[in-house]
Scaffold this active site. Structure first.
Site, PDB file in Angstrom:
ATOM      1  N   LYS A   1     -39.436  60.471  83.850  1.00 55.58           N
ATOM      2  CA  LYS A   1     -39.652  61.757  83.494  1.00 55.58           C
ATOM      3  C   LYS A   1     -38.701  62.525  85.330  1.00 55.58           C
ATOM      4  CE  LYS A   1     -41.774  65.124  82.031  1.00 55.58           C
ATOM      5  NZ  LYS A   1     -41.095  65.843  80.326  1.00 55.58           N
TER       6      LYS A   1
ATOM      7  N   SER B   1       4.590  87.359  89.748  1.00 52.92           N
ATOM      8  CA  SER B   1       3.921  86.180  89.242  1.00 52.92           C
ATOM      9  C   SER B   1       3.650  86.177  88.017  1.00 52.92           C
ATOM     10  CB  SER B   1       2.786  86.148  89.478  1.00 52.92           C
ATOM     11  OG  SER B   1       2.248  84.772  89.601  1.00 52.92           O
TER      12      SER B   1
END
Length: 593
Positions: free
Chosen positions: A199, A372
């Site tokens: 757990k 770009s």
């Protein structure tokens, strides 16, 4: 889990065998109702577009933030599966296109498996009548998050990938930050009582690293998941499980590499899978604006005060609309962008090229900035018009990664990684690149850069060697770009429209003879809501908020509680905003009663 924490989104579209038919409404949610009520074509293709939609088990209530952003829609898994099942039995359905890219709307592997089973069931029911084809502009971008999208796509008859896309099925990884040292530094005590050693939900605050049980359970979970994924892909693609795992460990793959490994069937663009309809006849010069950073797909969620962005999918839809309208003789594409996603830029580039190939004149008008990716998109045009002060060029590629592991360690946070796949955590902010990963990253950048240069050379009719000398990531002014043949003329938007008319053999001076028509995207959910309010124009954010809030509280209008609450919330957010008045949208007096 890095490969399952992303979100896929689903929209609905019908495609007639002779051309595209767009159907408004929730096709997936109410496919049965459409069968009874809608007049569908005798032959059509169903598209499952996993974009801007999240697959959920049960529907939630009204989400104000999502309504403002026009963000993810939610569809129940059961409804999607049933819709695909209905399509498999519908004799009118002649094919199904599954579009799945980098952001799956499934929240886990189990949902992906259930959808895969639905696709396989469709293939069985529609065998010999309808093929199930998967398409992606990129299975994950920037080298990650493509494992589940590709896993789903592999269940289809064919898998197509955009030529510049990546197949980033890099595997699965779990990274857990352990805060015990940090909490000790802050003198914070944590008391945790658990049963038993497996757990591990609270281990991040009680431990400094994985416990043996925590590590064992996590490693086994990832091994189990990866075993299922690679086995299913191997069966679907007629490969061995070892071949699939080898591909995972060297991912991300370029499209040619994915083809070589038989993970995809062909390099194709979306338009090569979709059929297009034709429009009415009228002489028109269309104006389409593209402003902001370039993103793949639908782009990031947009809030009330978000900067404009160029999202590849909506922009391509506008370009496609112009390319299928017989009335449009020329298109002026106004670009003001610093660039962005390489894959998205190539997606738009393809659509601009298709627009040109359709016989329409395409002229690009550059604003302050078209560099770009902004220049990548402009390259196929018949002509490019820029102002002397435009910043353009920047033909290059950049890829960056930050490593914050040292910073976290200094603060007492240890992040441990468990992964299945050599590069599953390569793009994480925690940890650097190995020499092999750096080599692979350089090869990817070289490949993208080479593609960029080739696109410019082809579009501008220049030698590759000449473009390489002008490229190198260098920016140019519009004035200098003209001298180097990167643009064709100096001027503004009006000059670009005049040039488009001339190239299309339309009257340049006679404004009454040619309609200049701007094509825009559909309004956002918020804009549609406000657009239904009469008597207002050019509303600022604050004014729109007050108006919507007032209407939502009006006893004369039968608005649902969620909408009334949304109006009050919008007013509260507007009052808290420090931004000055801004144009939100133009309202018209229609649709409200």
């Amino acid at each position: 889990m890095s490969s399952t924490g992303r979100i896929w989104r689903v929209t609905r579209r019908l495609l007639a065998a002779g051309g595209v038919v767009f159907v408004t409404g929730r096709l997936i949610q109410v496919y049965g109702n459409y069968q009874k009520q809608a007049r569908l074509p005798e032959r059509f293709v169903l598209e499952l577009d996993f974009d801007n939609t999240q697959i959920v088990e049960t529907p939630g209530g009204f989400d104000f933030q999502e309504a403002l952003r026009g963000a993810v829609k939610k569809l129940e898994l059961k409804q999607v599966v049933e819709a695909v099942g209905s399509a498999g039995k519908d004799e009118r359905v002649k094919g199904m296109l599954v579009s799945c890219g980098s952001e799956p709307g499934v929240s886990g592997l189990a949902q992906a498996q259930e959808l895969r089973q639905a696709f396989q069931h469709f293939r069985q029911q529609a065998a010999g009548r309808a093929a199930c084809i998967a398409f992606a502009d990129s299975f994950g971008e920037a080298g990650a998050f493509g494992t589940l999208p590709y896993y789903m796509a592999a269940a289809c008859d064919k898998v197509y990938l955009q030529p510049t896309g990546l197949l980033s099925a890099t595997g699965l990884a779990v990274q857990t930050p352990f805060l015990r040292t940090l909490l000790d530094k802050w003198k914070i005590q944590a008391t945790v009582i658990k049963r038993e050693e497996y757990k591990n939900a609270a281990n991040s605050i009680t431990e400094t690293d994985y416990t043996p049980a925590h590590r064992q359970a996590t490693e086994q979970l990832l091994r189990s998941f990866m075993s299922v994924i690679t086995s299913d892909i191997a069966i679907a693609r007629n490969l061995t499980q070892a071949e699939v795992r080898a591909a995972v460990d060297v991912s991300p793959l370029t499209c040619p590499q994915a083809l070589q490994r038989k993970l995809v069937d062909a390099a194709k663009y979306r338009d090569e899978a979709l059929l297009e309809a034709k429009g009415v006849k009228k002489a028109v010069v269309a104006l389409i604006r593209a402003s902001g950073q370039i993103y793949a797909g639908q782009g990031p969620p947009q809030g009330l005060q978000s900067e404009p962005v160029i999202a590849a999918k909506p922009l391509c839809q506008l370009l496609d609309k112009a390319g299928t309208d017989e009335a449009i003789r020329a298109v002026v594409l106004r670009i003001d962008s610093p660039g962005g996603s390489a894959v998205a830029s190539d997606t738009i580039h393809r659509q601009v090229q298709r627009l040109r190939d359709s016989g329409r004149v395409v002229v690009v008008s550059m604003g302050n900035l078209a560099a770009s990716g902004g220049y990548y998109v402009a390259a196929p045009a018949h002509a490019i018009v820029a102002e002397p002060g435009t910043i353009t060029g920047s033909i290059g590629v950049i890829s960056a990664k930050l490593d914050v592991e040292g910073l976290l360690n200094d603060q007492g946070v240890n992040v441990s990684t468990i992964q299945e796949g050599q590069n599953a955590a390569a793009v994480s902010l925690v940890g650097g690149l190995t020499e092999e990963q750096l080599k692979q990253m350089n090869e990817l950048v070289d490949w993208i850069y080479g593609t960029f240069v080739d696109r410019v050379a082809s579009g501008r009719g220049m030698a590759v060697e000449t473009v390489r000398e002008l490229a190198k990531g260098r920016v140019w002014s519009g004035q200098d770009a003209l001298q180097h043949n990167l643009v064709d003329a100096l001027g503004g938007l009006t000059d670009a429209v005049r040039l488009a008319k001339a190239l299309a053999d339309l009257p340049v001076e006679d404004e009454a003879a040619v309609q200049v028509k701007e094509i825009t995207a559909d309004a956002s959910p918020l804009q549609r809501l406000l657009k239904s309010i009469p008597g207002t124009q050019d509303l600022s954010l604050s004014s729109a908020a007050h108006l919507l809030a007032g209407l939502s509280q009006s006893p004369e209008l039968s608005l649902p509680p969620d909408v009334r609450w949304a109006g009050s919330r919008l007013l509260k957010e507007a009052r808290q905003s420090q931004a000055g008045p801004q144009l939100l949208c133009t309202l018209s007096a229609e649709d409200i009663r």
